[in-house]
Write a protein that holds these residues in place. Structure first.
Motif, PDB file in Angstrom:
ATOM      1  N   VAL A   1     -14.633   5.850  41.467  1.00 15.48           N
ATOM      2  CA  VAL A   1     -13.834   6.049  40.251  1.00 15.48           C
ATOM      3  C   VAL A   1     -14.545   5.453  39.043  1.00 15.48           C
ATOM      4  CG1 VAL A   1     -11.696   5.364  39.090  1.00 15.48           C
ATOM      5  CG2 VAL A   1     -11.625   6.229  41.443  1.00 15.48           C
ATOM      6  N   ASN A   2     -15.041   4.223  39.175  1.00 15.79           N
ATOM      7  CA  ASN A   2     -15.718   3.578  38.052  1.00 15.79           C
ATOM      8  C   ASN A   2     -16.969   4.342  37.634  1.00 15.79           C
ATOM      9  OD1 ASN A   2     -14.260   1.190  37.165  1.00 15.79           O
ATOM     10  ND2 ASN A   2     -14.658   0.337  39.202  1.00 15.79           N
ATOM     11  N   ASP A   3     -17.725   4.826  38.618  1.00 19.12           N
ATOM     12  CA  ASP A   3     -18.926   5.608  38.294  1.00 19.12           C
ATOM     13  C   ASP A   3     -18.540   6.879  37.529  1.00 19.12           C
ATOM     14  OD1 ASP A   3     -20.513   3.754  39.530  1.00 19.12           O
ATOM     15  OD2 ASP A   3     -20.765   4.891  41.389  1.00 19.12           O
ATOM     16  N   ASP A   4     -17.459   7.490  37.940  1.00 22.79           N
ATOM     17  CA  ASP A   4     -16.994   8.703  37.265  1.00 22.79           C
ATOM     18  C   ASP A   4     -16.554   8.391  35.836  1.00 22.79           C
ATOM     19  OD1 ASP A   4     -16.005  11.184  36.615  1.00 22.79           O
ATOM     20  OD2 ASP A   4     -14.151  10.955  37.752  1.00 22.79           O
ATOM     21  N   PHE A   5     -15.735   7.370  35.674  1.00 22.88           N
ATOM     22  CA  PHE A   5     -15.201   7.032  34.355  1.00 22.88           C
ATOM     23  C   PHE A   5     -16.298   6.590  33.390  1.00 22.88           C
ATOM     24  CE2 PHE A   5     -10.664   5.909  36.003  1.00 22.88           C
ATOM     25  CZ  PHE A   5     -10.459   7.246  36.272  1.00 22.88           C
ATOM     26  N   ASN A   6     -17.332   5.969  33.910  1.00 15.37           N
ATOM     27  CA  ASN A   6     -18.429   5.522  33.039  1.00 15.37           C
ATOM     28  C   ASN A   6     -19.184   6.688  32.410  1.00 15.37           C
ATOM     29  OD1 ASN A   6     -17.993   2.763  33.325  1.00 15.37           O
ATOM     30  ND2 ASN A   6     -19.333   2.593  35.116  1.00 15.37           N
ATOM     31  N   GLU A   7     -18.998   7.893  32.959  1.00 11.98           N
ATOM     32  CA  GLU A   7     -19.647   9.074  32.407  1.00 11.98           C
ATOM     33  C   GLU A   7     -18.811   9.746  31.321  1.00 11.98           C
ATOM     34  OE1 GLU A   7     -22.717  10.073  33.248  1.00 11.98           O
ATOM     35  OE2 GLU A   7     -22.834   8.291  34.529  1.00 11.98           O
ATOM     36  N   ARG A   8     -17.586   9.300  31.143  1.00 12.23           N
ATOM     37  CA  ARG A   8     -16.699   9.927  30.166  1.00 12.23           C
ATOM     38  C   ARG A   8     -16.884   9.278  28.793  1.00 12.23           C
ATOM     39  NH1 ARG A   8     -12.176  11.855  33.242  1.00 12.23           N
ATOM     40  NH2 ARG A   8     -12.798  11.884  35.436  1.00 12.23           N
ATOM     41  N   PRO A   9     -16.854  10.040  27.721  1.00  8.50           N
ATOM     42  CA  PRO A   9     -17.075   9.469  26.395  1.00  8.50           C
ATOM     43  C   PRO A   9     -15.875   8.749  25.802  1.00  8.50           C
ATOM     44  CG  PRO A   9     -16.732  11.822  26.233  1.00  8.50           C
ATOM     45  CD  PRO A   9     -16.793  11.512  27.700  1.00  8.50           C
ATOM     46  N   SER A  10     -14.667   9.008  26.312  1.00  5.40           N
ATOM     47  CA  SER A  10     -13.479   8.392  25.736  1.00  5.40           C
ATOM     48  C   SER A  10     -12.359   8.399  26.766  1.00  5.40           C
ATOM     49  CB  SER A  10     -13.038   9.140  24.469  1.00  5.40           C
ATOM     50  OG  SER A  10     -12.801  10.507  24.761  1.00  5.40           O
ATOM     51  N   PHE A  11     -11.214   7.821  26.390  1.00  4.71           N
ATOM     52  CA  PHE A  11     -10.094   7.800  27.317  1.00  4.71           C
ATOM     53  C   PHE A  11      -8.792   8.059  26.562  1.00  4.71           C
ATOM     54  CE2 PHE A  11     -10.576   3.444  25.819  1.00  4.71           C
ATOM     55  CZ  PHE A  11      -9.269   3.019  25.585  1.00  4.71           C
ATOM     56  N   GLN A  12      -7.828   8.562  27.299  1.00  9.19           N
ATOM     57  CA  GLN A  12      -6.521   8.879  26.741  1.00  9.19           C
ATOM     58  C   GLN A  12      -5.649   7.631  26.735  1.00  9.19           C
ATOM     59  OE1 GLN A  12      -3.998  11.493  29.143  1.00  9.19           O
ATOM     60  NE2 GLN A  12      -3.643  12.781  27.347  1.00  9.19           N
ATOM     61  N   GLU A  13      -4.784   7.493  25.730  1.00  6.89           N
ATOM     62  CA  GLU A  13      -3.917   6.332  25.631  1.00  6.89           C
ATOM     63  C   GLU A  13      -2.674   6.698  24.830  1.00  6.89           C
ATOM     64  OE1 GLU A  13      -5.598   3.198  23.226  1.00  6.89           O
ATOM     65  OE2 GLU A  13      -6.658   4.633  21.971  1.00  6.89           O
ATOM     66  N   PRO A  14      -1.617   5.897  24.926  1.00  2.00           N
ATOM     67  CA  PRO A  14      -0.450   6.137  24.075  1.00  2.00           C
ATOM     68  C   PRO A  14      -0.838   5.977  22.605  1.00  2.00           C
ATOM     69  CG  PRO A  14       0.109   4.686  25.914  1.00  2.00           C
ATOM     70  CD  PRO A  14      -1.381   4.825  25.916  1.00  2.00           C
TER      71      PRO A  14
END
Length: 372
Positions: free
Chosen positions: A321-334
């Motif tokens: 999961v961490n390896d996958d998320f580290n490839e994403r440029p941003s994250f969703q939030e409230p």
């Protein structure tokens, strides 16, 4: 409230002030003081600046900006210095600087934008929670184990009702649902275990295979309990009838009471009521985690239920999961975006439910981490 794109900020380019020349007159003779010049020190002087190449026209910007500022000040109940009579665009820059300072909040992060849309300039404020990005994964294995012990079943029932609220009402993803990110990851882990069967140590293979089977078993068991007709609606009755004896049970009861309070305070809210759209996807694409997987970390991906955080699969799962998320440029939030173009009601914290839900999830994870 509207989602809008911000224009380039209006910022003047400072230039070096001319050096003052020394006086060429003779030193005056001593005598009685003339008119006092102490007031000079109390005056405010505007700095020198150069107009930027893309400076918006005063006639198209100044009036709209200060009208929007007036609406914003009433919305947040702010008292500010009057900058309107200062030279343009210095008046807007000074107002923006003070506004940024006044909008700071201990529990909310706020960004200020000046937006021009349909020939109208307005102030827009983007508000989000002051929380670092974290993995909010609730393990269900501890509650499953409690269901197997008669003396702990009342506590297991209480916590399962809490799970049911988070799953059904608040909308948290559950790893046994096929359309979820975690279901996909557990499938990959199961495939890896079988692919390495011939090369792995027999004992390691059996332990991993057992962990996969257990994850499926406990997930289905707890989900069936949560989905029982009327079960989650009995939370208040379970709270009234529960008698805590141990420290763990006392903490469980406190969490259940907090869950009930949140539910009654925000009966129609979910964790995703104000979810941001980091990559400005269309609604259809934003709801598809397979599409979002290539763009940003969705809230439904880093918040939800998992089987366990301590079994033999956990290290591989969270590393993947961490390896996958580290490839994403941003994250969703409230997130709330408010555009101050028309009169608005007094400010109300519209992210309070999401903030309290995340705190509740944190308390649940801490409870199981300290479970004896």
């Amino acid at each position: 409230m509207e989602n809008t794109s911000a224009n380039r900020p209006i910022r003047p380019r400072l230039r070096q002030a001319a050096r003052c020349a020394g006086s060429k007159t003779e030193q005056p003779a001593l005598g009685t003081a003339g008119i006092s010049t102490d007031g000079f020190l109390r005056q405010c002087f505007t700095p020198m600046y150069e107009t930027g190449a893309e400076m918006p026209k005063r006639s198209e910007t100044e009036g709209d900006f200060f009208k929007s500022l007036s609406i914003l000040k009433k919305h947040y109940s702010l008292d500010m210095i009057a900058y309107r009579k200062l030279p343009y665009p210095f008046n807007i820059l000074m107002a923006g600087q003070e506004l940024n300072a006044k909008l700071k909040d201990e529990y909310r992060f706020r960004e200020l934008f000046i937006v021009k849309e349909n020939e109208k300039t307005t102030i827009t404020v983007k508000e989000s929670l002051r929380r670092e990005f974290s993995l909010y994964y609730i393990p269900v294995l501890p509650v499953y184990k409690m269901w197997q012990i008669p003396e702990q079943q009342s506590c297991a029932e209480l916590l399962t009702a809490v799970f049911a609220y988070l799953y059904i009402e608040a909308g948290l993803s559950y790893y046994r649902d096929e359309d979820t990110y975690m279901f996909y990851n557990y499938e990959i882990l199961a495939d890896w275990v079988e692919d390495d069967k011939d090369s792995a140590d027999e004992e390691d293979y059996q332990n991993q295979k057992k962990a996969v089977d257990t994850a499926n078993l406990v997930g289905d068991f707890v989900q069936q309990k949560m989905m029982a007709e009327g079960f989650r609606h009995s939370l208040d009755t379970l709270i009234d009838n529960f008698r805590a004896v141990t420290d763990f049970e006392t903490l469980s009861l406190a969490i259940a009471k907090n869950t009930w309070r949140i539910w009654q305070t925000y009966p129609d809210a979910t964790l995703y009521s104000h979810a941001s759209n980091p990559c400005n996807l269309d609604d259809e694409d934003a709801d598809d985690f397979y599409y979002a997987d290539n763009n940003y970390v969705g809230m439904n991906e880093h918040i939800g239920f998992v089987a366990s955080e301590t079994d033999v699969l956990s290290d591989s799962l969270f590393r993947m999961v961490n390896d996958d998320f580290n490839e994403r440029p941003s994250f969703q939030e409230p997130e709330i975006t408010t555009r101050f173009g028309e009169k608005l009601p007094q400010y109300a914290d519209q992210l309070a439910c999401e903030d309290q839900l995340l705190e509740l999830i944190t308390d649940l994870c801490s409870l199981f981490y300290t479970q004896p």
